[in-house]
Design a protein around this motif. Structure first.
Motif, PDB file in Angstrom:
ATOM      1  N   GLU A 281       0.695  -1.114   0.007  1.00 12.61           N
ATOM      2  CA  GLU A 281       0.107  -0.008  -0.126  1.00 12.61           C
ATOM      3  C   GLU A 281       0.882   1.335  -0.200  1.00 12.61           C
ATOM      4  N   SER A 282       2.019   1.220   0.734  1.00 11.52           N
ATOM      5  CA  SER A 282       3.060   2.486   0.810  1.00 11.52           C
ATOM      6  C   SER A 282       3.437   2.592  -0.523  1.00 11.52           C
ATOM      7  N   LEU A 283       3.569   1.768  -1.645  1.00 14.35           N
ATOM      8  CA  LEU A 283       4.084   1.801  -2.771  1.00 14.35           C
ATOM      9  C   LEU A 283       2.880   1.970  -3.864  1.00 14.35           C
ATOM     10  N   GLY A 284       1.948   2.206  -3.473  1.00 11.44           N
ATOM     11  CA  GLY A 284       0.769   2.357  -4.412  1.00 11.44           C
ATOM     12  C   GLY A 284       0.387   1.187  -5.201  1.00 11.44           C
ATOM     13  N   ALA A 285       0.536   0.086  -4.400  1.00 14.46           N
ATOM     14  CA  ALA A 285       0.504  -1.307  -5.163  1.00 14.46           C
ATOM     15  C   ALA A 285      -0.429  -2.250  -4.240  1.00 14.46           C
ATOM     16  N   ARG A 286      -1.462  -1.703  -3.790  1.00 21.35           N
ATOM     17  CA  ARG A 286      -2.407  -2.372  -2.865  1.00 21.35           C
ATOM     18  C   ARG A 286      -2.871  -3.984  -3.644  1.00 21.35           C
ATOM     19  N   ASP A 287      -3.003  -3.835  -5.103  1.00 24.58           N
ATOM     20  CA  ASP A 287      -3.475  -5.032  -5.638  1.00 24.58           C
ATOM     21  C   ASP A 287      -2.339  -6.168  -5.602  1.00 24.58           C
ATOM     22  N   LYS A 288      -1.152  -5.626  -5.191  1.00 26.26           N
ATOM     23  CA  LYS A 288       0.115  -6.726  -5.310  1.00 26.26           C
ATOM     24  C   LYS A 288      -0.079  -8.010  -4.221  1.00 26.26           C
ATOM     25  N   PHE A 289      -0.737  -7.448  -3.101  1.00 27.15           N
ATOM     26  CA  PHE A 289      -0.828  -8.350  -1.979  1.00 27.15           C
ATOM     27  C   PHE A 289      -1.776  -9.459  -2.362  1.00 27.15           C
ATOM     28  N   ASN A 290      -1.317 -10.620  -2.034  1.00 30.53           N
ATOM     29  CA  ASN A 290      -2.520 -11.755  -2.130  1.00 30.53           C
ATOM     30  C   ASN A 290      -2.074 -12.625  -0.973  1.00 30.53           C
ATOM     31  N   MET A 291      -3.326 -12.538  -0.007  1.00 30.26           N
ATOM     32  CA  MET A 291      -3.340 -13.383   1.224  1.00 30.26           C
ATOM     33  C   MET A 291      -3.162 -14.895   0.888  1.00 30.26           C
ATOM     34  N   THR A 292      -4.091 -15.308  -0.030  1.00 35.91           N
ATOM     35  CA  THR A 292      -3.887 -16.834  -0.320  1.00 35.91           C
ATOM     36  C   THR A 292      -2.485 -17.279  -0.720  1.00 35.91           C
ATOM     37  N   ILE A 293      -1.999 -16.614  -1.521  1.00 35.42           N
ATOM     38  CA  ILE A 293      -0.562 -17.279  -2.055  1.00 35.42           C
ATOM     39  C   ILE A 293       0.610 -16.862  -0.606  1.00 35.42           C
ATOM     40  N   THR A 294       0.407 -15.879   0.138  1.00 34.50           N
ATOM     41  CA  THR A 294       1.239 -15.563   1.185  1.00 34.50           C
ATOM     42  C   THR A 294       1.041 -16.694   2.295  1.00 34.50           C
ATOM     43  N   VAL A 295      -0.105 -17.131   2.555  1.00 32.38           N
ATOM     44  CA  VAL A 295      -0.367 -18.038   3.683  1.00 32.38           C
ATOM     45  C   VAL A 295       0.184 -19.254   3.101  1.00 32.38           C
ATOM     46  N   ALA A 296      -0.201 -19.612   1.844  1.00 34.84           N
ATOM     47  CA  ALA A 296       0.183 -20.680   1.002  1.00 34.84           C
ATOM     48  C   ALA A 296       1.681 -21.086   1.476  1.00 34.84           C
ATOM     49  N   ILE A 297       2.569 -20.215   1.031  1.00 35.35           N
ATOM     50  CA  ILE A 297       4.000 -20.197   1.186  1.00 35.35           C
ATOM     51  C   ILE A 297       4.543 -20.413   2.576  1.00 35.35           C
ATOM     52  N   MET A 298       3.658 -19.672   3.373  1.00 35.51           N
ATOM     53  CA  MET A 298       4.071 -19.723   4.773  1.00 35.51           C
ATOM     54  C   MET A 298       3.683 -21.172   5.327  1.00 35.51           C
ATOM     55  N   GLN A 299       2.731 -21.833   5.004  1.00 37.20           N
ATOM     56  CA  GLN A 299       2.561 -23.411   5.111  1.00 37.20           C
ATOM     57  C   GLN A 299       3.535 -24.254   4.842  1.00 37.20           C
ATOM     58  N   ILE A 300       4.042 -23.964   3.333  1.00 36.36           N
ATOM     59  CA  ILE A 300       4.984 -24.597   2.985  1.00 36.36           C
ATOM     60  C   ILE A 300       6.451 -24.579   3.600  1.00 36.36           C
ATOM     61  N   MET A 301       6.643 -23.222   3.729  1.00 32.72           N
ATOM     62  CA  MET A 301       8.092 -23.089   4.245  1.00 32.72           C
ATOM     63  C   MET A 301       7.902 -23.597   6.057  1.00 32.72           C
ATOM     64  N   SER A 302       6.933 -23.466   6.580  1.00 31.27           N
ATOM     65  CA  SER A 302       6.865 -23.983   7.926  1.00 31.27           C
ATOM     66  C   SER A 302       6.969 -25.570   8.003  1.00 31.27           C
ATOM     67  N   LYS A 303       6.359 -26.014   7.077  1.00 28.19           N
ATOM     68  CA  LYS A 303       6.336 -27.538   6.987  1.00 28.19           C
ATOM     69  C   LYS A 303       7.817 -27.782   6.765  1.00 28.19           C
ATOM     70  N   ARG A 304       8.533 -27.118   6.020  1.00 25.11           N
ATOM     71  CA  ARG A 304       9.861 -27.768   5.663  1.00 25.11           C
ATOM     72  C   ARG A 304      10.724 -27.336   6.899  1.00 25.11           C
ATOM     73  N   LEU A 305      10.669 -26.339   7.234  1.00 21.87           N
ATOM     74  CA  LEU A 305      11.429 -25.691   8.379  1.00 21.87           C
ATOM     75  C   LEU A 305      11.321 -26.916   9.624  1.00 21.87           C
ATOM     76  N   ASN A 306      10.149 -27.517   9.920  1.00 24.12           N
ATOM     77  CA  ASN A 306       9.818 -28.210  10.875  1.00 24.12           C
ATOM     78  C   ASN A 306      10.208 -29.907  10.453  1.00 24.12           C
ATOM     79  N   ASP A 307      10.363 -30.013   9.352  1.00 23.81           N
ATOM     80  CA  ASP A 307      10.945 -31.193   9.013  1.00 23.81           C
ATOM     81  C   ASP A 307      12.138 -31.657   9.027  1.00 23.81           C
ATOM     82  N   VAL A 308      13.012 -30.441   9.359  1.00 26.28           N
ATOM     83  CA  VAL A 308      14.352 -30.667   9.217  1.00 26.28           C
ATOM     84  C   VAL A 308      15.000 -31.242  10.442  1.00 26.28           C
TER      85      VAL A 308
END
Length: 87
Positions: free
Chosen positions: A60-87
């Motif tokens: 939003e500070s960059l005037g790119a409000r439409d660039k944020f995607n909650m679904t993609i962000t949460v999905a990436i966090m789930q994948i990374m969290s799983k991988r970090l916890n599997d190590v």
């Protein structure tokens, strides 16, 4: 080739959270870096909340409000969290 000065994780996070980060630091790798920083410093629910809030505010500070995607962000966090916890 651009000469982009490196930032420590602390500098990167502080600048992103106060919306002063130069956009050259926040490409796809920057998103992954931010996810890793939050996931290694916070429990998953806090990390997800923090990253969603931070990316949305930064976009939003960059005037790119439409660039944020909650679904993609949460999905990436789930994948990374799983991988970090599997190590």
């Amino acid at each position: 080739m651009l000469d982009i000065p490196p930032l420590t994780h602390t500098q990167f996070l502080q600048q992103l959270e106060n919306n002063s980060l130069d956009p050259c630091h926040f490409n796809h790798l920057g998103h992954i870096r931010l996810a890793w920083i939050y996931l290694t410093n916070h429990q998953y629910p806090v990390a997800v909340s923090n990253i969603c809030r931070a990316i949305q505010a930064y976009a939003e500070s960059l005037g790119a409000r439409d660039k944020f995607n909650m679904t993609i962000t949460v999905a990436i966090m789930q994948i990374m969290s799983k991988r970090l916890n599997d190590v």
